[in-house]
Design a protein around this motif. Structure first.
Motif, short mmCIF file in Angstrom:
data_model
loop_
_atom_site.label_atom_id
_atom_site.label_comp_id
_atom_site.label_asym_id
_atom_site.label_seq_id
_atom_site.Cartn_x
_atom_site.Cartn_y
_atom_site.Cartn_z
N ARG A 1 -15.19 -25.46 -43.92
CA ARG A 1 -15.14 -26.47 -44.92
C ARG A 1 -13.79 -26.98 -45.02
O ARG A 1 -12.75 -26.42 -44.77
CB ARG A 1 -15.87 -26.28 -46.26
CG ARG A 1 -17.26 -25.63 -46.25
CD ARG A 1 -17.94 -25.69 -47.72
NE ARG A 1 -17.15 -25.14 -48.71
CZ ARG A 1 -17.43 -24.12 -49.44
NH1 ARG A 1 -18.51 -23.52 -49.02
NH2 ARG A 1 -16.75 -23.34 -50.17
N SER B 1 -15.44 -19.76 -48.34
CA SER B 1 -16.90 -19.34 -47.89
C SER B 1 -17.87 -19.58 -49.26
O SER B 1 -17.63 -19.62 -50.25
CB SER B 1 -17.21 -18.15 -47.39
OG SER B 1 -16.26 -18.01 -46.12
N GLU C 1 -9.83 -10.54 -38.23
CA GLU C 1 -8.93 -10.63 -39.40
C GLU C 1 -9.49 -11.32 -40.57
O GLU C 1 -9.28 -11.06 -41.53
CB GLU C 1 -7.88 -11.83 -38.82
CG GLU C 1 -6.83 -11.88 -39.50
CD GLU C 1 -5.37 -12.57 -38.64
OE1 GLU C 1 -5.76 -12.77 -37.38
OE2 GLU C 1 -4.35 -12.71 -39.21
N ARG C 2 -10.51 -12.19 -40.47
CA ARG C 2 -11.14 -12.99 -41.87
C ARG C 2 -11.79 -11.72 -42.57
O ARG C 2 -11.72 -11.76 -43.78
CB ARG C 2 -11.96 -13.79 -41.19
CG ARG C 2 -11.54 -15.21 -41.00
CD ARG C 2 -12.76 -16.06 -40.59
NE ARG C 2 -12.20 -17.36 -40.13
CZ ARG C 2 -12.65 -18.48 -40.19
NH1 ARG C 2 -13.62 -18.85 -41.05
NH2 ARG C 2 -12.46 -19.66 -39.57
N THR D 1 1.53 -17.82 -41.00
CA THR D 1 1.54 -16.46 -41.67
C THR D 1 0.30 -15.65 -41.29
O THR D 1 -0.05 -14.78 -41.53
CB THR D 1 1.18 -16.99 -43.38
OG1 THR D 1 -0.23 -17.52 -43.29
CG2 THR D 1 2.08 -17.70 -44.15
N ARG D 2 -0.50 -16.35 -40.11
CA ARG D 2 -1.43 -15.83 -39.60
C ARG D 2 -2.69 -15.68 -40.42
O ARG D 2 -3.52 -15.08 -40.28
CB ARG D 2 -1.30 -14.62 -38.69
CG ARG D 2 -0.20 -14.57 -37.68
CD ARG D 2 -0.30 -13.44 -36.81
NE ARG D 2 -1.78 -13.25 -36.27
CZ ARG D 2 -2.17 -13.80 -35.05
NH1 ARG D 2 -1.64 -14.91 -34.61
NH2 ARG D 2 -3.54 -13.67 -34.79
N ASP D 3 -2.73 -16.42 -41.18
CA ASP D 3 -3.80 -16.77 -42.36
C ASP D 3 -4.75 -17.65 -41.88
O ASP D 3 -4.78 -18.81 -41.83
CB ASP D 3 -3.31 -17.15 -43.71
CG ASP D 3 -4.40 -17.19 -44.61
OD1 ASP D 3 -5.38 -17.02 -44.42
OD2 ASP D 3 -4.15 -17.62 -46.02
N LEU D 4 -5.92 -17.06 -41.28
CA LEU D 4 -7.12 -17.91 -40.44
C LEU D 4 -8.24 -18.21 -41.42
O LEU D 4 -9.17 -18.76 -40.79
CB LEU D 4 -7.30 -17.22 -39.35
CG LEU D 4 -6.20 -16.80 -38.35
CD1 LEU D 4 -6.89 -15.88 -36.87
CD2 LEU D 4 -5.66 -17.94 -37.75
N LEU D 5 -7.96 -18.12 -42.67
CA LEU D 5 -9.07 -18.20 -43.56
C LEU D 5 -9.53 -19.75 -43.69
O LEU D 5 -10.87 -19.90 -43.79
CB LEU D 5 -8.77 -17.59 -44.98
CG LEU D 5 -8.62 -16.26 -45.05
CD1 LEU D 5 -8.37 -15.82 -46.26
CD2 LEU D 5 -10.07 -15.50 -44.93
N ALA D 6 -8.71 -20.50 -43.72
CA ALA D 6 -9.03 -22.00 -43.80
C ALA D 6 -9.07 -22.70 -42.74
O ALA D 6 -9.11 -24.16 -42.69
CB ALA D 6 -7.98 -22.57 -44.82
N VAL E 1 -11.47 -17.49 -50.42
CA VAL E 1 -11.74 -17.77 -48.90
C VAL E 1 -12.17 -19.01 -48.29
O VAL E 1 -12.37 -19.26 -47.16
CB VAL E 1 -12.40 -16.38 -48.21
CG1 VAL E 1 -11.41 -15.30 -48.62
CG2 VAL E 1 -13.73 -16.27 -48.23
N ARG F 1 -9.38 -9.51 -44.64
CA ARG F 1 -9.03 -10.14 -46.07
C ARG F 1 -10.24 -10.18 -46.94
O ARG F 1 -10.09 -9.88 -48.36
CB ARG F 1 -8.73 -11.72 -45.86
CG ARG F 1 -8.39 -12.39 -46.73
CD ARG F 1 -6.98 -12.18 -47.28
NE ARG F 1 -6.57 -12.77 -48.41
CZ ARG F 1 -6.12 -12.40 -49.53
NH1 ARG F 1 -5.58 -11.46 -49.55
NH2 ARG F 1 -5.78 -13.26 -50.49
N ASN G 1 -2.12 -10.21 -43.98
CA ASN G 1 -1.81 -10.86 -42.62
C ASN G 1 -0.78 -10.09 -41.88
O ASN G 1 -0.95 -9.84 -40.41
CB ASN G 1 -1.87 -12.25 -42.60
CG ASN G 1 -2.67 -13.14 -43.07
OD1 ASN G 1 -4.08 -12.73 -42.85
ND2 ASN G 1 -2.67 -13.92 -43.80
#
Lengths: 161, 220
Positions: free
Chosen positions: B103, A136, A111-112, B205-210, A134, A115, A68
């Motif tokens: 989810r 998904s 961004e996703r 953290t700018r972690d946008l996964l969740a 992640v 990762r 990130n």
């Protein structure tokens, strides 16, 4: 989300600092930016890293933060960097051309997807493992990876021209 | 990638001290993997020589002192008074091109859309919208199950405007209050929604996964 104590961050740095730096170097291909990212990752650990204590893998947590940070820093790159003087070590499990193509294509990815690309082409995780990481479905990961491969191929062909 | 070797992540973890007999046995019998792990050891020595732990931690302390913990929200989105907000109404039946969904832990999922009023015309947008000064916006949230949710606007520059803070919402469609007006200098941002933990992680953290995201681009 709390932070870590100074000594706890120092211990993390001693165990994993070089791995984080290596990953940032792979992603950014710019030594100065990679060192900036390295400090940013451990600054985040200092301020917000309490969950690393309960993480199944502290290294995976640090890699997630590093990815990130690199995504944010990558936006500062205005011109292509010259290849680094020394390539970070790589393993034969990587298909080097595919990995470099994907890394070159990261700049255009959301961004996703960055990762997902890092987990697949740098960490070598399976689609099922990435889906778990992640949150998904495996089908979604499969579709994302297909899109990323196609972008990388376009990028590689463009570089060849 | 092949089945014959452990993944690079497994090798990195083994090198960093994780106890994994299977991976260790492979490395003991595989020249390529042993070379890879040996290279990692050299990189560790190089970093420790260049930036010993004490030096690195001093740098980190200086960086922490110089960098504010929470970048300020730049206040370009302003709440609209109740009467004016009524003009931005719920749109039913007009679907955006595609929803981003995520989810949630414990089951169910959340989706975001944006109702925008511009020059008297309303549109429902997802997963992205390009803002102009004067646009009026309402955030629409759809939950498939009753859940505790946080929602906010995360600026690319790091500022954060909370809209819903750890509130329990029923399953169904929610149009969030207040309605918002885009001021004269919008900043590219992302609306994020999800469990409070995931939203907090995204902020720090700018972690946008969740989290589910809705991109707000600023018109150049």
């Amino acid at each position: 989300m709390g932070g870590l104590a100074h000594d706890e961050v120092a211990a993390l740095y001693e165990a994993y600092g070089h791995l984080v730096r290596r990953r940032c170097g792979l992603t950014l291909r710019d030594a100065a930016l990679a060192d900036d990212a390295l400090q940013e990752v451990f600054l985040k650990a200092l301020r917000y890293g309490s969950e690393v204590k309960s993480a199944a893998s502290p290294l995976a947590w640090l890699y997630r933060v590093a990815d990130n940070c690199c995504y944010t820093l990558r936006k500062k790159i205005t011109a292509p960097s010259p290849p680094p003087a020394a390539e970070p070590s790589w393993h034969p499990v990587h298909h080097l051309e595919a990995r470099n193509g994907v890394l070159a294509a990261l700049a255009g990815l959301p961004e996703r997807d960055v990762r997902v690309a890092m987990l697949a082409f740098v960490d070598g995780l399976s689609q099922g493992e990435i889906a778990d990481e992640v949150g998904s479905s495996r089908q979604t990961v499969n579709r994302k990876l297909q899109e990323i491969r196609e972008r990388a191929l376009v990028r590689l062909r463009g570089d060849d021209d | 990638m092949t089945e014959a070797h452990p993944s690079p992540l497994q090798l990195d973890e083994l090198h960093a001290g994780k106890d994994d007999a299977t991976v260790a046995a492979h490395v003991a019998s595989c020249r390529a993997c042993a070379d890879y792990v040996a290279a990692l050891a050299r990189e560790r020595e190089a970093l420790q020589a260049e930036w010993p732990s004490q030096v690195f931690m001093r740098r980190l302390a200086a960086r922490a002192a110089a960098k504010p913990r929470w970048p300020r929200w730049s206040r370009w989105l302003v709440a609209i008074p109740v009467m004016a907000a009524a003009a931005v109404a719920l749109l039913v039946g007009l679907q955006p091109a595609s929803f981003d969904t995520v989810r949630l832990k414990g089951g169910g999922s959340v989706a975001l859309a944006l109702i925008a009023l511009r020059d008297g015309v309303q549109e429902r947008n997802a997963p992205a919208f390009t803002m102009r000064p004067g646009d009026q916006l309402r955030i629409e949230l759809t939950l498939t199950e009753r859940r505790v949710i946080s929602v906010g606007v995360l600026e690319d520059t790091g500022g954060f405007l909370p809209l819903v803070e750890a509130a329990t919402l029923d399953a169904g469609l929610h149009v969030l209050e207040p309605a918002l007006r885009v001021d004269s200098h919008p900043t590219a941002s992302t609306v994020i929604a999800g469990s409070p933990d995931a939203v907090q992680r995204a902020i720090t953290t700018r972690d946008l996964l969740a989290v589910v995201t809705l991109r707000l681009n600023a018109q150049p």
